[in-house]
Design a protein around this motif. Structure first.
Motif, PDB file in Angstrom:
ATOM      1  N   GLN A  83       0.818  -1.216   0.000  1.00  0.00           N
ATOM      2  CA  GLN A  83       0.000   0.000   0.000  1.00  0.00           C
ATOM      3  C   GLN A  83       0.854   1.270   0.000  1.00  0.00           C
ATOM      4  O   GLN A  83       0.331   2.369   0.171  1.00  0.00           O
ATOM      5  N   GLY A  84       2.166   1.128  -0.161  1.00  0.00           N
ATOM      6  CA  GLY A  84       3.023   2.296  -0.316  1.00  0.00           C
ATOM      7  C   GLY A  84       3.624   2.861   0.958  1.00  0.00           C
ATOM      8  O   GLY A  84       4.227   3.937   0.930  1.00  0.00           O
ATOM      9  N   VAL A  85       3.500   2.160   2.088  1.00  0.00           N
ATOM     10  CA  VAL A  85       4.155   2.604   3.330  1.00  0.00           C
ATOM     11  C   VAL A  85       5.594   2.116   3.292  1.00  0.00           C
ATOM     12  O   VAL A  85       5.846   0.916   3.179  1.00  0.00           O
ATOM     13  N   ARG A  86       6.555   3.025   3.397  1.00  0.00           N
ATOM     14  CA  ARG A  86       7.955   2.686   3.188  1.00  0.00           C
ATOM     15  C   ARG A  86       8.796   3.004   4.429  1.00  0.00           C
ATOM     16  O   ARG A  86       8.528   3.948   5.160  1.00  0.00           O
ATOM     17  N   ALA A  87       9.822   2.186   4.633  1.00  0.00           N
ATOM     18  CA  ALA A  87      10.823   2.412   5.671  1.00  0.00           C
ATOM     19  C   ALA A  87      12.073   1.641   5.272  1.00  0.00           C
ATOM     20  O   ALA A  87      12.011   0.700   4.463  1.00  0.00           O
ATOM     21  N   SER A  88      13.202   2.027   5.852  1.00  0.00           N
ATOM     22  CA  SER A  88      14.476   1.402   5.481  1.00  0.00           C
ATOM     23  C   SER A  88      14.830   0.216   6.367  1.00  0.00           C
ATOM     24  O   SER A  88      15.484  -0.729   5.926  1.00  0.00           O
ATOM     25  N   TYR A  89      14.413   0.286   7.638  1.00  0.00           N
ATOM     26  CA  TYR A  89      14.813  -0.735   8.610  1.00  0.00           C
ATOM     27  C   TYR A  89      13.595  -1.244   9.372  1.00  0.00           C
ATOM     28  O   TYR A  89      12.597  -0.536   9.515  1.00  0.00           O
ATOM     29  N   VAL A  90      13.709  -2.471   9.869  1.00  0.00           N
ATOM     30  CA  VAL A  90      12.695  -3.059  10.738  1.00  0.00           C
ATOM     31  C   VAL A  90      13.352  -3.303  12.097  1.00  0.00           C
ATOM     32  O   VAL A  90      14.369  -3.991  12.183  1.00  0.00           O
TER      33      VAL A  90
END
Length: 453
Positions: A213-220
């Protein structure tokens, strides 16, 4: 909308804020995309805004209804039917809402800042309920006892200042108090089947849903309960990097210098940094899963300055990250602990008394939406760049979490880390919670204070 008359000023003021939030982020479009619509009767917007506004009261939705029933245009059965509606995809509703709030936040921060996903779980207790759908006996690690309820598995997003709940699942267990049949063709059935799968599988499903759905992040970011070589492989398949705490277990092995060793053995075999170094040891290992390509992982051993023989182990699949940056990024994980405490103490998270899994799930989604509303209010109160273009050009962006703050939070983890529960102390949590509440508008602060009393 005239669901509550103006003779009840606190309720009317909060309801107006919820209505403004609904219109500002175009939640009517989100509702249609999530099948949260009604073809006849009371409109979804009216019921939705009423349900969210009651979360800020010091009583249940039903008790609030009894108090205002002469001012409302619907019956209690109407909003119960909405909560128990299995057609509504509440997970998608939350993801789309989070996406819209992120669009509001992103211009306020520098593009170089690292946004993160945060994964954690907490106990959703229904101790005395024997007929709650999919409720199971769970081990409460905070109280060290078994109780009925769910594992509240939450996926969140943070830019270092604002935490947003992205999506969640209420996990059941093997020892179910009350089982239920599920039809995989419906949203209700999919939720119930997901609740009966293992937590690592569900974490991956939640991440896939958010990314789609387009929610982005670099790290978990996640703690030791989810750390494993298999989890690191799953995240890399999604093109995400992990920054996590690793459990000091002799049952989990990494390849180091050609040998399979646990983190304790690696620590004993290596020479430690001397003096008052910020960390004791940093080594590169490989996460090994049968049938998969080995993944490089950097392990960082953090010293406990209060007790020199104790240490924590952080891991990152991004081996190019400096050790200080790994520690600082992991410090952002604390915001989800604050979210859990806020929802349980002030937003009536586990206070819903329905027996339907769909109803409990919907109420939990409403709590997450109420927290998102508070997060937006908090950001606007604290960040002067939200006031307009002139302020945006003249005022610096809010600072990201500092390395010193991250170290302080890690030190507080040591007290509980060796009791298999890596969470912050109650004292520290209460102090930061008070700071959060002070930043909120007075109307919300007063209502939440009453609710916690």
């Amino acid at each position: 909308m005239k669901s509550i008359t103006r003779n009840d000023h606190p309720s009317a003021g909060i309801l107006a804020s919820v209505q403004n939030f609904f219109g500002r982020f175009h939640l009517a479009q989100v509702a249609r995309a999530s099948h949260a619509t009604k073809t006849k009767g009371v409109p979804f917007r009216v019921l939705f805004c009423y349900l969210i506004s009651t979360i800020f009261s010091n009583r249940s939705t039903y008790r609030d209804y009894l108090k205002h029933q002469d001012q409302l245009t619907f019956s209690d059965k109407t909003f119960r039917n909405l909560l128990n509606n299995g057609r509504i995809n509440w997970q998608k509703f939350l993801i789309l809402l989070c996406q819209r709030i992120i669009r509001f936040i992103e211009p306020l921060t520098d593009s170089a800042r690292q946004n993160v996903f945060i994964v954690d779980d907490s106990m959703y207790e229904r101790a005395h309920a024997k007929h709650v759908e999919l409720a199971a006996f769970q081990f409460d690690h905070a109280r060290h006892r078994h109780t009925r309820g769910f594992r509240f598995l939450q996926l969140g997003w943070s830019d270092g200042n604002t935490f947003l709940p992205v999506t969640f699942s209420l996990l059941s267990g093997q020892n179910q108090v009350c089982g239920v049949k599920a039809d995989a063709r419906t949203h209700s059935g999919k939720r119930k089947l997901q609740a009966q799968r293992k937590a690592p599988e569900v974490v991956r499903e939640l991440l896939v849903s958010a990314l789609s759905q387009g929610v982005r992040a670099s790290y978990v970011l996640f703690d030791s309960w989810f750390s494993s070589p298999k989890m690191f492989h799953q995240l890399r398949q999604l093109k995400l990097h992990a920054v996590a705490m690793v459990k000091r277990s002799k049952k989990v092995y990494y390849r180091f210098n050609g040998q399979m060793m646990d983190v304790k053995a690696i620590f004993k075999a290596q020479k430690k940094r001397r003096g008052r170094s910020r960390y004791l040891l940093s080594v590169r290992v490989e996460a090994v899963v049968e049938g998969e390509e080995n993944i490089p992982v950097k392990l960082v051993y953090i010293r406990n300055r209060r007790k020199r023989k104790d240490y924590l182990v952080l891991a990152s699949t991004d081996t190019q990250l400096p050790e200080d940056e790994i520690i600082r990024l992991y410090g952002k994980r604390w915001s989800i602990e604050m979210y859990f405490k806020m929802c349980k103490q002030y937003l009536r998270l586990a206070k819903y008394q329905g027996l339907s899994y769909d109803g409990i799930f919907a109420h939990t989604a409403c709590v997450a939406i109420a927290y998102s509303l508070l997060a937006v209010q908090h950001r606007e109160q604290e960040d002067d760049r939200t006031l307009g273009e002139l302020f945006y050009l003249m005022v610096d962006e809010l600072a990201d979490i500092t390395f010193t703050e991250a170290i302080r939070q890690l030190i507080d983890l040591f007290q509980e880390a060796f009791e298999n529960e890596p969470v912050l102390s109650e004292k520290v949590m209460d102090q930061i919670m008070e700071r959060f509440l002070k930043k909120l508008p007075s109307s919300y602060r007063e209502r939440l204070t009453k609710a916690a009393a």
